[in-house]
Design an enzyme around this catalytic site. Structure first.
Site, PDB file in Angstrom:
ATOM      1  N   LEU A 270     -45.322  19.204  30.326  1.00 13.53           N
ATOM      2  CA  LEU A 270     -44.436  20.355  30.110  1.00 13.53           C
ATOM      3  C   LEU A 270     -44.372  20.678  28.619  1.00 13.53           C
ATOM      4  O   LEU A 270     -43.970  19.834  27.814  1.00 13.53           O
ATOM      5  CB  LEU A 270     -43.029  20.042  30.623  1.00 13.53           C
ATOM      6  CG  LEU A 270     -42.914  19.608  32.092  1.00 13.53           C
ATOM      7  CD1 LEU A 270     -41.443  19.434  32.471  1.00 13.53           C
ATOM      8  CD2 LEU A 270     -43.587  20.601  33.019  1.00 13.53           C
TER       9      LEU A 270
ATOM     10  N   ALA B  12     -43.612  24.236  27.547  1.00 13.27           N
ATOM     11  CA  ALA B  12     -43.277  25.659  27.475  1.00 13.27           C
ATOM     12  C   ALA B  12     -42.045  25.938  26.619  1.00 13.27           C
ATOM     13  O   ALA B  12     -41.775  27.077  26.270  1.00 13.27           O
ATOM     14  CB  ALA B  12     -43.058  26.207  28.886  1.00 13.27           C
TER      15      ALA B  12
ATOM     16  N   ARG C 248     -35.350  24.092  17.158  1.00 12.27           N
ATOM     17  CA  ARG C 248     -34.802  23.220  16.112  1.00 12.27           C
ATOM     18  C   ARG C 248     -35.853  22.770  15.090  1.00 12.27           C
ATOM     19  O   ARG C 248     -35.524  22.233  14.052  1.00 12.27           O
ATOM     20  CB  ARG C 248     -34.141  21.979  16.754  1.00 12.27           C
ATOM     21  CG  ARG C 248     -32.776  22.288  17.298  1.00 12.27           C
ATOM     22  CD  ARG C 248     -32.239  21.141  18.128  1.00 12.27           C
ATOM     23  NE  ARG C 248     -32.907  21.044  19.419  1.00 12.27           N
ATOM     24  CZ  ARG C 248     -32.793  20.000  20.228  1.00 12.27           C
ATOM     25  NH1 ARG C 248     -32.074  18.955  19.880  1.00 12.27           N
ATOM     26  NH2 ARG C 248     -33.422  19.998  21.389  1.00 12.27           N
TER      27      ARG C 248
ATOM     28  N   GLY D 184     -29.519  13.702  30.381  1.00 13.50           N
ATOM     29  CA  GLY D 184     -29.045  13.701  31.760  1.00 13.50           C
ATOM     30  C   GLY D 184     -28.693  12.268  32.153  1.00 13.50           C
ATOM     31  O   GLY D 184     -29.397  11.330  31.796  1.00 13.50           O
TER      32      GLY D 184
ATOM     33  N   GLU E 240     -27.012  16.484  34.670  1.00 13.98           N
ATOM     34  CA  GLU E 240     -27.157  16.948  33.286  1.00 13.98           C
ATOM     35  C   GLU E 240     -25.804  16.842  32.577  1.00 13.98           C
ATOM     36  O   GLU E 240     -24.755  17.048  33.208  1.00 13.98           O
ATOM     37  CB  GLU E 240     -27.654  18.395  33.263  1.00 13.98           C
ATOM     38  CG  GLU E 240     -29.110  18.527  33.698  1.00 13.98           C
ATOM     39  CD  GLU E 240     -30.026  17.622  32.905  1.00 13.98           C
ATOM     40  OE1 GLU E 240     -30.167  17.816  31.686  1.00 13.98           O
ATOM     41  OE2 GLU E 240     -30.604  16.688  33.495  1.00 13.98           O
TER      42      GLU E 240
ATOM     43  N   ASN F 157     -37.589  16.811  18.268  1.00 15.93           N
ATOM     44  CA  ASN F 157     -37.018  18.160  18.314  1.00 15.93           C
ATOM     45  C   ASN F 157     -36.898  18.821  16.952  1.00 15.93           C
ATOM     46  O   ASN F 157     -36.796  20.031  16.861  1.00 15.93           O
ATOM     47  CB  ASN F 157     -35.632  18.117  18.967  1.00 15.93           C
ATOM     48  CG  ASN F 157     -35.729  17.748  20.429  1.00 15.93           C
ATOM     49  OD1 ASN F 157     -36.486  18.364  21.178  1.00 15.93           O
ATOM     50  ND2 ASN F 157     -35.029  16.724  20.834  1.00 15.93           N
TER      51      ASN F 157
ATOM     52  N   LYS G 204     -67.286  14.827  -2.897  1.00 15.74           N
ATOM     53  CA  LYS G 204     -67.170  15.727  -1.747  1.00 15.74           C
ATOM     54  C   LYS G 204     -68.523  15.920  -1.082  1.00 15.74           C
ATOM     55  O   LYS G 204     -69.501  16.220  -1.766  1.00 15.74           O
ATOM     56  CB  LYS G 204     -66.626  17.086  -2.205  1.00 15.74           C
ATOM     57  CG  LYS G 204     -66.318  18.019  -1.044  1.00 15.74           C
ATOM     58  CD  LYS G 204     -66.687  19.466  -1.299  1.00 15.74           C
ATOM     59  CE  LYS G 204     -68.157  19.729  -1.087  1.00 15.74           C
ATOM     60  NZ  LYS G 204     -68.528  21.136  -1.147  1.00 15.74           N
TER      61      LYS G 204
ATOM     62  N   ASN H 204     -76.610   5.414 -12.235  1.00 17.94           N
ATOM     63  CA  ASN H 204     -75.314   5.275 -12.897  1.00 17.94           C
ATOM     64  C   ASN H 204     -74.835   6.654 -13.345  1.00 17.94           C
ATOM     65  O   ASN H 204     -75.562   7.374 -14.019  1.00 17.94           O
ATOM     66  CB  ASN H 204     -75.460   4.349 -14.112  1.00 17.94           C
ATOM     67  CG  ASN H 204     -74.114   4.040 -14.746  1.00 17.94           C
ATOM     68  OD1 ASN H 204     -73.468   3.057 -14.421  1.00 17.94           O
ATOM     69  ND2 ASN H 204     -73.682   4.905 -15.650  1.00 17.94           N
TER      70      ASN H 204
ATOM     71  N   ASN I 177     -71.704  22.746  -8.453  1.00 20.90           N
ATOM     72  CA  ASN I 177     -72.299  23.003  -7.132  1.00 20.90           C
ATOM     73  C   ASN I 177     -72.017  24.406  -6.610  1.00 20.90           C
ATOM     74  O   ASN I 177     -72.535  24.784  -5.573  1.00 20.90           O
ATOM     75  CB  ASN I 177     -71.795  21.958  -6.128  1.00 20.90           C
ATOM     76  CG  ASN I 177     -70.282  21.980  -5.974  1.00 20.90           C
ATOM     77  OD1 ASN I 177     -69.561  22.305  -6.918  1.00 20.90           O
ATOM     78  ND2 ASN I 177     -69.809  21.657  -4.786  1.00 20.90           N
TER      79      ASN I 177
HETATM   80  C1  UD1 Z   1     -34.441  17.118  30.144  1.00 22.46           C
HETATM   81  C2  UD1 Z   1     -33.790  16.591  31.403  1.00 22.46           C
HETATM   82  C3  UD1 Z   1     -32.736  15.533  31.036  1.00 22.46           C
HETATM   83  C4  UD1 Z   1     -33.354  14.442  30.219  1.00 22.46           C
HETATM   84  C5  UD1 Z   1     -34.096  15.019  29.022  1.00 22.46           C
HETATM   85  C6  UD1 Z   1     -34.897  13.930  28.340  1.00 22.46           C
HETATM   86  C7  UD1 Z   1     -33.805  18.488  32.924  1.00 22.46           C
HETATM   87  C8  UD1 Z   1     -33.003  19.544  33.590  1.00 22.46           C
HETATM   88  N1  UD1 Z   1     -33.157  17.676  32.134  1.00 22.46           N
HETATM   89  O1  UD1 Z   1     -33.423  17.710  29.362  1.00 22.46           O
HETATM   90  O2  UD1 Z   1     -32.160  14.980  32.212  1.00 22.46           O
HETATM   91  O3  UD1 Z   1     -32.372  13.511  29.810  1.00 22.46           O
HETATM   92  O4  UD1 Z   1     -35.032  16.046  29.426  1.00 22.46           O
HETATM   93  O5  UD1 Z   1     -35.460  14.412  27.136  1.00 22.46           O
HETATM   94  O6  UD1 Z   1     -34.999  18.384  33.143  1.00 22.46           O
HETATM   95  N2  UD1 Z   1     -39.718  22.793  29.217  1.00 22.46           N
HETATM   96  C9  UD1 Z   1     -40.529  23.736  29.798  1.00 22.46           C
HETATM   97  N3  UD1 Z   1     -39.973  24.880  30.270  1.00 22.46           N
HETATM   98  C10 UD1 Z   1     -38.637  25.114  30.213  1.00 22.46           C
HETATM   99  C11 UD1 Z   1     -37.806  24.133  29.627  1.00 22.46           C
HETATM  100  C12 UD1 Z   1     -38.378  22.981  29.148  1.00 22.46           C
HETATM  101  O7  UD1 Z   1     -41.740  23.546  29.868  1.00 22.46           O
HETATM  102  O8  UD1 Z   1     -38.208  26.165  30.665  1.00 22.46           O
HETATM  103  C13 UD1 Z   1     -40.354  21.580  28.682  1.00 22.46           C
HETATM  104  C14 UD1 Z   1     -40.096  21.428  27.205  1.00 22.46           C
HETATM  105  O9  UD1 Z   1     -41.154  22.017  26.449  1.00 22.46           O
HETATM  106  C15 UD1 Z   1     -40.087  19.909  27.041  1.00 22.46           C
HETATM  107  C16 UD1 Z   1     -39.602  19.397  28.392  1.00 22.46           C
HETATM  108  O10 UD1 Z   1     -39.764  20.466  29.303  1.00 22.46           O
HETATM  109  O11 UD1 Z   1     -41.379  19.372  26.823  1.00 22.46           O
HETATM  110  C17 UD1 Z   1     -38.143  18.976  28.344  1.00 22.46           C
HETATM  111  O12 UD1 Z   1     -37.369  20.088  27.953  1.00 22.46           O
HETATM  112  P1  UD1 Z   1     -35.983  19.943  27.207  1.00 22.46           P
HETATM  113  O13 UD1 Z   1     -35.416  21.273  26.954  1.00 22.46           O
HETATM  114  O14 UD1 Z   1     -36.125  19.024  26.056  1.00 22.46           O
HETATM  115  O15 UD1 Z   1     -35.153  19.203  28.350  1.00 22.46           O
HETATM  116  P2  UD1 Z   1     -33.615  18.982  28.395  1.00 22.46           P
HETATM  117  O16 UD1 Z   1     -33.009  20.147  29.081  1.00 22.46           O
HETATM  118  O17 UD1 Z   1     -33.132  18.581  27.065  1.00 22.46           O
HETATM  119 CA    CA Z   2     -34.715  17.480  25.271  1.00 20.93          CA
END
Ligand code: UD1
Ligand code: CA
Length: 430
Positions: A8, A10, A15, A135, A150, A222, A326, A351, A360
């Site tokens: 994941l 996206a 931050r 969570g 959460e 983050n 280089k 040397n 160059n």
């Molecule tokens: C999520 C978990 C939480 C956990 C935490 C651990 C959920 C609802 N909650 O929280 O329980 O403790 O991770 O770090 O899953 N991402 C997407 N698309 C989105 C949102 C997020 O691809 O729409 C990806 C982000 O790029 C990231 C990952 O999902 O790689 C986690 O997203 P993040 O927003 O950090 O999750 P949290 O809501 O903080």
């Molecule tokens: Ca997170």
């Protein structure tokens, strides 16, 4: 085992306060996301990366480095959240490991423990004194997970739970295929939570097994502060590994080593040395404050304060202070002080004196300097490339070499020295 991995990536990464996508920030010379992809590729051949923010840029960066990675574009407007990210993802194999793109410190061992066993879902759990931000994972007395709540949806009792969701799961594909389309967004953030699949599985009598993992590995990056902390941890691991393999390091906490660099034999690194890129260092001594970038060193010593830049190869060579090399191949060469050697090939026994410069670049293109065996290049010589110096040549100090020199010859270019008697006193007075 037949496994698919979904990463994941996206999320926006606000931050980070950067125009570069969060997952493309690098740790020890490699983008965070690439640390995750490398781990995924060790485990399986079906890897999907979920993208949305700056999707094009991230996809391009991945395709420059990897073949066969699948991409899924999240419909983040309609389906925000980690569950929304999984909507429409097609996996080939029976089990799916879901990773985050911003957790570069996870080890392969931990991922293997997450995909081991027969449970319907294995999920990563961290025990924390301060669970804030994560969570909460509700676990019953039989060590079965009941649900993930959460933070924003927790009641006061749930808030005090110290087992938290690290965000990595191994789930049977059959469950993903049924549960993801059924997710809703009836929660405090109006998002589609991937974490809701846990309760769905439990309600169907499925087994959800907690796998306890180390906080250090599963901490998400983050901010730039997190990035720096993650780099410290990664650096510690890299240096421990190479010290155990026989590399000596003086004041290791001052040394930087890229995760792609490799060492062989008894190497010595003095303090504040930086080894970057895919450098390979074999039986060599690198003295304090030197920088090696994507270069090869064999049986050589460099520094203090030397800079060996990309595509250089040094064999049996001594490089002293303030020497920059280089894109050059040096075999059996001595260059003790203050020189620039770029686009050069220099052979055994030669040397290079202090202040020698390979000219160059003419402002348009780069040219080669070829120097044979046993050539003595006097101090303050300029070698105007392209130029070839044969074996056994003597170049006098201060010479500008702008044409090829044949074997056995002396090259000397000097403005005749003029002496004006008593001029000092005439000019400044007695
Ligand atoms: C999520 C978990 C939480 C956990 C935490 C651990 C959920 C609802 N909650 O929280 O329980 O403790 O991770 O770090 O899953 N991402 C997407 N698309 C989105 C949102 C997020 O691809 O729409 C990806 C982000 O790029 C990231 C990952 O999902 O790689 C986690 O997203 P993040 O927003 O950090 O999750 P949290 O809501 O903080
Ligand atoms: Ca997170």
């Amino acid at each position: 085992m037949s496994l698919s991995v979904v990463i994941l990536a996206a999320g926006q990464g606000t931050r980070m306060k950067s125009t570069t996508p969060k997952v493309l920030h690098s740790i020890s010379g490699k983008a965070m996301l690439f640390h995750a992809i490398d781990a995924a590729q060790e485990l399986c051949d079906d890897v999907t990366v979920v993208l949305y923010h700056q999707a094009e840029r991230i996809e391009k960066a991945i395709n420059q480095k990897y073949d066969g990675i699948k991409f899924h574009l999240q419909d983040a407007e309609q389906f925000p959240g980690t569950g929304g990210a999984m909507k429409g993802v097609q996996c080939e194999h029976e089990r799916v490991l879901i990773l985050n793109g911003d957790m570069p410190l996870i080890t392969l061992d931990s991922l293997e423990s997450l995909v081991a066993g027969e449970a319907d879902i294995n999920m990563s759990v961290i025990r924390l004194d301060n669970p804030s931000g994560y969570g909460r994972v509700i676990i019953d007395e039989n060590e079965n997970v009941q649900e993930i709540v959460e933070q924003k949806d927790c009641n006061p009792e749930q808030l005090s739970v110290q087992t938290v969701n690290a965000g990595i799961y191994a789930v049977k594909k059959e469950l993903i295929d049924r549960y993801i389309p059924a997710l809703d967004n009836n929660n405090a953030q109006a998002e589609y939570y991937l974490t809701d699949i846990i309760k769905m599985a439990v309600d169907e009598g499925r087994q959800v097994h907690p796998v306890y993992v180390a906080e250090e590995e599963f901490k998400g990056v983050n901010s730039k502060l997190d990035l720096a902390h993650a780099e410290e941890i990664m650096q510690r691991r890299i240096k421990e590994k190479w010290m155990m393999a026989g590399v000596s390091m003086r004041l290791p906490e001052t040394i930087y080593i890229d995760c792609q660099a490799t060492f062989e034999g008894e190497c010595q690194l003095e303090s504040a040395v930086s080894i970057q890129g895919k450098s390979h260092i074999s039986h060599s001594h690198i003295k304090t404050n030197s920088v090696v970038e994507d270069a090869i060193l064999e049986n050589s010593d460099i520094g203090p304060m030397a800079r060996i830049r990309p595509q250089s190869k040094l064999v049996d060579t001594h490089i002293g202070n303030f020497v920059e090399v280089k894109k050059s191949t040096l075999t059996g060469v001595k260059a003790g002080h203050l020189a620039y050697l770029g686009d050069a090939t220099i052979d055994e026994g030669s040397n290079i004196g202090a202040g020698v410069i390979t000219c160059n670049y003419d402002g348009k293109a780069k040219y080669q300097t070829i120097i044979g065996k046993n050539v003595f290049v006097g101090s303050d010589t300029q070698l105007v490339a392209p130029v070839t110096i044969a074996d056994d040549v003597l170049i006098a100090a201060g010479t500008t070499v702008a044409k090829d020199i044949s074997q056995g010859d002396l090259a000397i270019s000097r403005v005749p020295l003029k002496i004006v008697r008593g001029f000092f006193y005439k000019f400044f007075g007695k």
